[in-house]
Design an enzyme around this catalytic site. Structure first.
Site, PDB file in Angstrom:
ATOM      1  N   SER A 126      47.183  37.595  33.428  1.00  0.00           N
ATOM      2  CA  SER A 126      46.143  37.347  32.434  1.00  0.00           C
ATOM      3  C   SER A 126      45.832  38.621  31.664  1.00  0.00           C
ATOM      4  O   SER A 126      45.898  39.727  32.222  1.00  0.00           O
ATOM      5  CB  SER A 126      44.886  36.877  33.176  1.00  0.00           C
ATOM      6  OG  SER A 126      43.769  36.910  32.334  1.00  0.00           O
ATOM      7  N   TYR A 150      38.356  38.606  40.053  1.00  0.00           N
ATOM      8  CA  TYR A 150      39.471  37.764  39.580  1.00  0.00           C
ATOM      9  C   TYR A 150      40.537  38.631  38.919  1.00  0.00           C
ATOM     10  O   TYR A 150      41.736  38.528  39.222  1.00  0.00           O
ATOM     11  CB  TYR A 150      38.952  36.696  38.592  1.00  0.00           C
ATOM     12  CG  TYR A 150      40.062  36.024  37.817  1.00  0.00           C
ATOM     13  CD1 TYR A 150      40.961  35.171  38.451  1.00  0.00           C
ATOM     14  CD2 TYR A 150      40.237  36.262  36.448  1.00  0.00           C
ATOM     15  CE1 TYR A 150      41.997  34.572  37.750  1.00  0.00           C
ATOM     16  CE2 TYR A 150      41.257  35.675  35.740  1.00  0.00           C
ATOM     17  CZ  TYR A 150      42.145  34.829  36.389  1.00  0.00           C
ATOM     18  OH  TYR A 150      43.176  34.257  35.683  1.00  0.00           O
ATOM     19  N   LYS A 154      44.564  39.589  40.032  1.00  0.00           N
ATOM     20  CA  LYS A 154      45.783  39.536  39.201  1.00  0.00           C
ATOM     21  C   LYS A 154      46.479  40.904  39.226  1.00  0.00           C
ATOM     22  O   LYS A 154      47.697  41.000  39.313  1.00  0.00           O
ATOM     23  CB  LYS A 154      45.445  39.147  37.757  1.00  0.00           C
ATOM     24  CG  LYS A 154      45.009  37.709  37.575  1.00  0.00           C
ATOM     25  CD  LYS A 154      46.154  36.730  37.760  1.00  0.00           C
ATOM     26  CE  LYS A 154      45.693  35.280  37.738  1.00  0.00           C
ATOM     27  NZ  LYS A 154      46.671  34.321  38.217  1.00  0.00           N
TER      28      LYS A 154
HETATM   29  P1  NAD Z   1      43.877  25.426  37.002  1.00  0.00           P
HETATM   30  O1  NAD Z   1      42.764  25.671  37.960  1.00  0.00           O
HETATM   31  O2  NAD Z   1      43.797  24.243  36.135  1.00  0.00           O
HETATM   32  O3  NAD Z   1      45.268  25.388  37.791  1.00  0.00           O
HETATM   33  C1  NAD Z   1      45.488  26.077  38.987  1.00  0.00           C
HETATM   34  C2  NAD Z   1      46.064  25.069  39.971  1.00  0.00           C
HETATM   35  O4  NAD Z   1      46.341  25.726  41.213  1.00  0.00           O
HETATM   36  C3  NAD Z   1      45.085  23.928  40.287  1.00  0.00           C
HETATM   37  O5  NAD Z   1      45.766  22.711  40.146  1.00  0.00           O
HETATM   38  C4  NAD Z   1      44.665  24.179  41.727  1.00  0.00           C
HETATM   39  O6  NAD Z   1      44.406  22.972  42.406  1.00  0.00           O
HETATM   40  C5  NAD Z   1      45.877  24.922  42.278  1.00  0.00           C
HETATM   41  N1  NAD Z   1      45.613  25.845  43.372  1.00  0.00           N
HETATM   42  C6  NAD Z   1      44.688  26.854  43.414  1.00  0.00           C
HETATM   43  N2  NAD Z   1      44.790  27.505  44.593  1.00  0.00           N
HETATM   44  C7  NAD Z   1      45.793  26.911  45.292  1.00  0.00           C
HETATM   45  C8  NAD Z   1      46.377  27.145  46.568  1.00  0.00           C
HETATM   46  N3  NAD Z   1      45.926  28.096  47.395  1.00  0.00           N
HETATM   47  N4  NAD Z   1      47.417  26.362  46.966  1.00  0.00           N
HETATM   48  C9  NAD Z   1      47.873  25.377  46.159  1.00  0.00           C
HETATM   49  N5  NAD Z   1      47.352  25.105  44.945  1.00  0.00           N
HETATM   50  C10 NAD Z   1      46.327  25.867  44.526  1.00  0.00           C
HETATM   51  O7  NAD Z   1      44.040  26.754  36.138  1.00  0.00           O
HETATM   52  P2  NAD Z   1      44.961  27.037  34.863  1.00  0.00           P
HETATM   53  O8  NAD Z   1      44.068  27.303  33.730  1.00  0.00           O
HETATM   54  O9  NAD Z   1      46.012  26.010  34.745  1.00  0.00           O
HETATM   55  O10 NAD Z   1      45.578  28.422  35.309  1.00  0.00           O
HETATM   56  C11 NAD Z   1      46.872  28.517  35.864  1.00  0.00           C
HETATM   57  C12 NAD Z   1      47.167  29.972  36.142  1.00  0.00           C
HETATM   58  O11 NAD Z   1      47.068  30.712  34.940  1.00  0.00           O
HETATM   59  C13 NAD Z   1      46.211  30.647  37.128  1.00  0.00           C
HETATM   60  O12 NAD Z   1      46.959  31.539  37.917  1.00  0.00           O
HETATM   61  C14 NAD Z   1      45.256  31.390  36.233  1.00  0.00           C
HETATM   62  O13 NAD Z   1      44.698  32.498  36.894  1.00  0.00           O
HETATM   63  C15 NAD Z   1      46.175  31.809  35.111  1.00  0.00           C
HETATM   64  N6  NAD Z   1      45.489  32.074  33.844  1.00  0.00           N
HETATM   65  C16 NAD Z   1      44.690  31.110  33.292  1.00  0.00           C
HETATM   66  C17 NAD Z   1      44.031  31.362  32.097  1.00  0.00           C
HETATM   67  C18 NAD Z   1      43.118  30.348  31.475  1.00  0.00           C
HETATM   68  O14 NAD Z   1      42.267  30.733  30.671  1.00  0.00           O
HETATM   69  N7  NAD Z   1      43.246  29.055  31.779  1.00  0.00           N
HETATM   70  C19 NAD Z   1      44.211  32.599  31.458  1.00  0.00           C
HETATM   71  C20 NAD Z   1      45.035  33.549  32.042  1.00  0.00           C
HETATM   72  C21 NAD Z   1      45.673  33.269  33.247  1.00  0.00           C
HETATM   73  C1  WQD Z   2      35.654  33.397  24.539  1.00  0.00           C
HETATM   74  C2  WQD Z   2      34.579  33.866  23.571  1.00  0.00           C
HETATM   75  C3  WQD Z   2      32.511  34.464  24.646  1.00  0.00           C
HETATM   76  C4  WQD Z   2      31.493  30.427  26.024  1.00  0.00           C
HETATM   77  C5  WQD Z   2      38.094  34.136  29.992  1.00  0.00           C
HETATM   78  C6  WQD Z   2      38.385  34.969  31.216  1.00  0.00           C
HETATM   79  C7  WQD Z   2      39.798  35.477  31.185  1.00  0.00           C
HETATM   80  C8  WQD Z   2      40.829  34.366  30.935  1.00  0.00           C
HETATM   81  C9  WQD Z   2      40.425  33.469  29.823  1.00  0.00           C
HETATM   82  C10 WQD Z   2      41.869  33.678  32.996  1.00  0.00           C
HETATM   83  C11 WQD Z   2      33.787  35.072  24.085  1.00  0.00           C
HETATM   84  C12 WQD Z   2      32.310  33.274  23.741  1.00  0.00           C
HETATM   85  C13 WQD Z   2      32.140  31.510  25.445  1.00  0.00           C
HETATM   86  C14 WQD Z   2      30.270  29.986  25.472  1.00  0.00           C
HETATM   87  C15 WQD Z   2      30.415  31.708  23.819  1.00  0.00           C
HETATM   88  N1  WQD Z   2      40.981  33.510  32.073  1.00  0.00           N
HETATM   89  N2  WQD Z   2      31.605  32.138  24.368  1.00  0.00           N
HETATM   90  N3  WQD Z   2      29.779  30.639  24.382  1.00  0.00           N
HETATM   91  O1  WQD Z   2      35.874  35.463  28.189  1.00  0.00           O
HETATM   92  O2  WQD Z   2      37.794  35.725  26.556  1.00  0.00           O
HETATM   93  O3  WQD Z   2      38.249  34.959  28.839  1.00  0.00           O
HETATM   94  O4  WQD Z   2      39.058  33.066  29.946  1.00  0.00           O
HETATM   95  O5  WQD Z   2      42.599  34.589  33.187  1.00  0.00           O
HETATM   96  O6  WQD Z   2      39.991  36.110  32.410  1.00  0.00           O
HETATM   97  O7  WQD Z   2      37.475  36.060  31.244  1.00  0.00           O
HETATM   98  O8  WQD Z   2      37.117  33.417  27.289  1.00  0.00           O
HETATM   99  O9  WQD Z   2      36.463  31.195  26.504  1.00  0.00           O
HETATM  100  O10 WQD Z   2      34.975  32.378  28.171  1.00  0.00           O
HETATM  101  O11 WQD Z   2      35.080  33.216  25.832  1.00  0.00           O
HETATM  102  O12 WQD Z   2      29.917  32.279  22.839  1.00  0.00           O
HETATM  103  O13 WQD Z   2      29.638  29.041  25.975  1.00  0.00           O
HETATM  104  O14 WQD Z   2      33.609  32.819  23.430  1.00  0.00           O
HETATM  105  O15 WQD Z   2      31.404  35.321  24.620  1.00  0.00           O
HETATM  106  O16 WQD Z   2      33.482  35.875  22.959  1.00  0.00           O
HETATM  107  P1  WQD Z   2      37.162  34.995  27.683  1.00  0.00           P
HETATM  108  P2  WQD Z   2      35.898  32.463  27.007  1.00  0.00           P
END
Ligand code: NAD
Ligand code: WQD
Length: 339
Positions: A126, A150, A154
């Site tokens: 991430s 978190y 990562k």
């Molecule tokens: P999500 O929660 O929808 O998907 C994660 C999945 O992993 C879920 O289905 C959950 O049930 C499963 N899971 C969690 N822990 C587990 C375990 N111990 N064993 C088996 N299954 C498990 O999240 P997502 O948004 O699809 O994210 C997927 C990946 O991408 C994650 O690693 C997350 O950290 C990363 N990521 C997400 C975002 C985002 O904003 N969505 C941004 C950057 C990175």
């Molecule tokens: C985006 C913008 C908020 C909600 C997060 C995690 C990051 C990654 C992605 C996994 C910001 C603003 C938000 C609201 C708002 N996840 N906001 N009102 O913070 O960039 O990233 O998700 O890896 O680790 O930190 O994403 O969608 O929460 O916020 O004004 O109700 O929207 O302040 O500027 P962020 P976000």
């Protein structure tokens, strides 16, 4: 054609990646403990793709014996490792849960892969590992300084991958650092389904538009950005999924560790997102400016040129697609998968 084990494949990004892998002709095995997903997502994946995944295992990736059974039952060529917990706020309250699940799960997975002789893996990292970037656009060689457990989980997993690669054994690891994934599959059948009140902007906007929440709180309008609100690099989840398919296909010809940003290279402010979502939904979205959210940064967007060069991949969907597809999913499934 490769046989790909997708951990966390029932989740938001995982389910879209399963569709993209199936569409590209690969075989897909999913392991997910459904702690943050619904099994029905995988039925929808099969509907969209027109064929089912090869197998679904409801298991925890920390369960080494379960992983061993999966690796012996299938001839796995590569792993895409999504399974993790992802809430920043929850990680601050429960750091050990996050380190146990995310880091513990990754170590168990790497051990099982090692035992099974599987060496190719794509890992979900991430942009959160950069913390507050000292400049934009953010490049992969920028210093890493996560600001919450978190993000540190990562960081630790990235560290574990780089140490494992350095120890030899011919691993091929692609670490993908996602910026802000949003949107949904254009079919409206799969999408993001957060439990409880969403933390992230796009699902929050969708739930206000559909009437589940009264108004959006804009967290701060006094940032040093064009309109004062936070700027992020939002990437369509289907573009992101296609990036994973390219990464899986590149793994066999790459050895060692490769780290890539997956973003569009373009930033949008909260107010620009709100206006785009109003256009896509045809609904007015009430909002109120509130205090800054602790830990938030002013702006963050990717230099995505390395991913383009290495994977031959670039994003194809713009802001209007992100909002239209998120809205289609929300409107068709106002209560997510339980609708
Ligand atoms: P999500 O929660 O929808 O998907 C994660 C999945 O992993 C879920 O289905 C959950 O049930 C499963 N899971 C969690 N822990 C587990 C375990 N111990 N064993 C088996 N299954 C498990 O999240 P997502 O948004 O699809 O994210 C997927 C990946 O991408 C994650 O690693 C997350 O950290 C990363 N990521 C997400 C975002 C985002 O904003 N969505 C941004 C950057 C990175
Ligand atoms: C985006 C913008 C908020 C909600 C997060 C995690 C990051 C990654 C992605 C996994 C910001 C603003 C938000 C609201 C708002 N996840 N906001 N009102 O913070 O960039 O990233 O998700 O890896 O680790 O930190 O994403 O969608 O929460 O916020 O004004 O109700 O929207 O302040 O500027 P962020 P976000």
């Amino acid at each position: 054609m490769a046989c790909v084990l997708v951990t966390g494949g029932a989740g938001y990004i995982g389910s879209h990646t399963c569709v993209a892998l199936l569409a590209a002709g690969h075989e897909v095995v999913v392991v997910d403990n459904l702690c943050n997903a619904h099994g029905v997502a995988l039925e929808r994946v099969a509907q969209i793709a027109g064929r089912p995944i090869a197998a679904f295992y409801r298991a925890d990736v920390r369960d080494g014996q379960a992983l061993e059974r999966i690796f012996s039952a299938h001839q796995i060529d590569a792993v895409v490792h999504f399974a993790a917990l992802k809430s920043v706020a929850e990680s601050v309250a429960q750091p050990l849960t996050y380190y146990d699940n995310n880091v513990g799960g990754t170590i168990a997975l790497l051990q099982a892969m090692h035992a099974a002789g599987v060496r190719d893996i794509v890992f979900s990292s991430s942009a959160t590992v950069y913390g507050e970037p000292f400049a934009v656009p953010v490049r992969e060689d920028f210093p890493l300084a996560p600001t919450n457990p978190y993000g540190w989980s990562k960081w630790m997993m990235e560290r574990a991958f780089s140490d494992v690669v350095a120890a030899g054994d011919d691993w091929s690891v692609i670490v993908l650092r996602y910026f802000n994934p949003v949107g949904a599959h254009p079919s409206g059948c799969i999408g993001e389904d957060p439990r409880g009140v969403p933390n992230n902007l796009m699902p929050y906007l969708s739930q206000v538009a559909v009437g589940r929440l009264p108004e959006l709180q804009v967290f701060g309008d006094d940032y040093p950005t064009a309109d004062g609100t936070g700027v992020r690099d939002y990437i369509h989840v289907v573009d992101l999924a296609e990036g994973h398919v390219r990464a899986v296909e590149c793994l066999p010809r790459m050895r060692g560790l490769t780290t890539l940003n997956l973003g569009t290279g373009q930033g949008y402010s909260v107010l620009e997102m709100l206006a785009a979502f109003e256009r896509a939904s045809g609904r007015e979205i009430p909002y109120r400016v509130a205090a800054r959210r602790p830990g938030d940064i002013a702006e963050c967007w990717a230099d995505a040129s390395r991913a383009a060069a290495v994977l031959g991949w670039r994003t194809r969907r713009g802001l209007a697609d992100m909002c239209a597809d998120a809205w289609r999913w929300q409107e068709t499934n106002p209560d997510g998968y339980l609708s």
